[in-house]
Design a protein around this motif. Structure first.
Motif, PDB file in Angstrom:
ATOM      1  N   TYR A  52       0.831  -1.206   0.000  1.00  0.00           N
ATOM      2  CA  TYR A  52       0.000   0.000   0.000  1.00  0.00           C
ATOM      3  C   TYR A  52       0.868   1.260   0.000  1.00  0.00           C
ATOM      4  N   PHE A  53       1.936   1.280   0.793  1.00  0.00           N
ATOM      5  CA  PHE A  53       2.821   2.444   0.836  1.00  0.00           C
ATOM      6  C   PHE A  53       3.451   2.689  -0.535  1.00  0.00           C
ATOM      7  N   VAL A  54       3.931   1.646  -1.174  1.00  0.00           N
ATOM      8  CA  VAL A  54       4.531   1.785  -2.509  1.00  0.00           C
ATOM      9  C   VAL A  54       3.485   2.292  -3.495  1.00  0.00           C
ATOM     10  N   PHE A  55       2.287   1.733  -3.456  1.00  0.00           N
ATOM     11  CA  PHE A  55       1.201   2.166  -4.329  1.00  0.00           C
ATOM     12  C   PHE A  55       0.875   3.635  -4.089  1.00  0.00           C
ATOM     13  N   TRP A  56       0.740   4.050  -2.839  1.00  0.00           N
ATOM     14  CA  TRP A  56       0.416   5.444  -2.511  1.00  0.00           C
ATOM     15  C   TRP A  56       1.522   6.383  -2.978  1.00  0.00           C
ATOM     16  N   TYR A  57       2.766   6.009  -2.736  1.00  0.00           N
ATOM     17  CA  TYR A  57       3.903   6.856  -3.140  1.00  0.00           C
ATOM     18  C   TYR A  57       3.945   7.026  -4.655  1.00  0.00           C
ATOM     19  N   ARG A  58       3.735   5.950  -5.405  1.00  0.00           N
ATOM     20  CA  ARG A  58       3.777   6.041  -6.869  1.00  0.00           C
ATOM     21  C   ARG A  58       2.671   6.947  -7.382  1.00  0.00           C
ATOM     22  N   ASN A  59       1.500   6.923  -6.744  1.00  0.00           N
ATOM     23  CA  ASN A  59       0.391   7.770  -7.177  1.00  0.00           C
ATOM     24  C   ASN A  59       0.596   9.234  -6.811  1.00  0.00           C
ATOM     25  N   LYS A  95       3.765  10.704  -6.342  1.00  0.00           N
ATOM     26  CA  LYS A  95       5.158  11.074  -6.576  1.00  0.00           C
ATOM     27  C   LYS A  95       5.292  12.455  -7.224  1.00  0.00           C
ATOM     28  N   ASN A  96       4.493  12.751  -8.228  1.00  0.00           N
ATOM     29  CA  ASN A  96       4.582  14.055  -8.898  1.00  0.00           C
ATOM     30  C   ASN A  96       4.264  15.189  -7.938  1.00  0.00           C
ATOM     31  N   GLU A  97       3.242  15.012  -7.122  1.00  0.00           N
ATOM     32  CA  GLU A  97       2.870  16.030  -6.144  1.00  0.00           C
ATOM     33  C   GLU A  97       3.986  16.230  -5.113  1.00  0.00           C
ATOM     34  N   ILE A  98       4.567  15.138  -4.651  1.00  0.00           N
ATOM     35  CA  ILE A  98       5.655  15.216  -3.673  1.00  0.00           C
ATOM     36  C   ILE A  98       6.857  15.920  -4.282  1.00  0.00           C
ATOM     37  N   ASP A  99       7.207  15.579  -5.523  1.00  0.00           N
ATOM     38  CA  ASP A  99       8.357  16.196  -6.179  1.00  0.00           C
ATOM     39  C   ASP A  99       8.142  17.683  -6.429  1.00  0.00           C
ATOM     40  N   SER A 100       6.923  18.075  -6.803  1.00  0.00           N
ATOM     41  CA  SER A 100       6.673  19.504  -7.045  1.00  0.00           C
ATOM     42  C   SER A 100       6.742  20.299  -5.745  1.00  0.00           C
ATOM     43  N   LYS A 101       6.244  19.732  -4.642  1.00  0.00           N
ATOM     44  CA  LYS A 101       6.344  20.427  -3.354  1.00  0.00           C
ATOM     45  C   LYS A 101       7.792  20.534  -2.907  1.00  0.00           C
TER      46      LYS A 101
END
Length: 114
Positions: A19-26, A28-34
């Motif tokens: 679940y953590f891997v799935f959530w992170y992949r979904n 990832k773009n938002e995390i990288d932009s922040k």
């Protein structure tokens, strides 16, 4: 009985990790932009003193006085960061950086004349 508990706990751990891997992949773009915005803001804070000092020295011999020079310096600093597509510091940050730059300029000029 111990094998069953071990198997169930291994399955639960695998599900949590999946679940953590799935959530992170979904996300990832938002995390990288922040993260990029945070890096840009840190860069602005690091360079604000240098930019303010350069602009204060540029405006040193202009015909404006006091508050008008400070207003011009704020405009120039805001334009500098806007042109570089970086976050623009707040007015309080700009005022503090400009006042520090003016103080440093006056101190350095005082040392030269003594």
């Amino acid at each position: 009985m111990d094998n069953i508990l071990l198997n169930v706990s291994a399955a639960v751990v695998a599900l949590v990790v999946s679940y953590f891997v799935f959530w992170y992949r979904n996300h990832k773009n938002e995390i990288d932009s922040k993260r990029a915005k945070g890096d840009a803001l840190a860069f602005v804070v690091d360079t604000l003193g240098q930019v303010a000092t350069n602009i204060v020295y540029d405006l040193k011999d202009s015909s404006e006085k006091g508050a008008e020079k400070k207003k011009q310096a704020k405009i120039k600093i805001k334009n500098f960061y806007a042109d570089a597509n970086l976050p623009v510091p707040s007015d309080a940050q700009l005022s503090g950086a400009i006042e520090n730059a003016v103080t440093l300029m006056k101190l350095s000029e005082g040392e030269k004349h003594e």
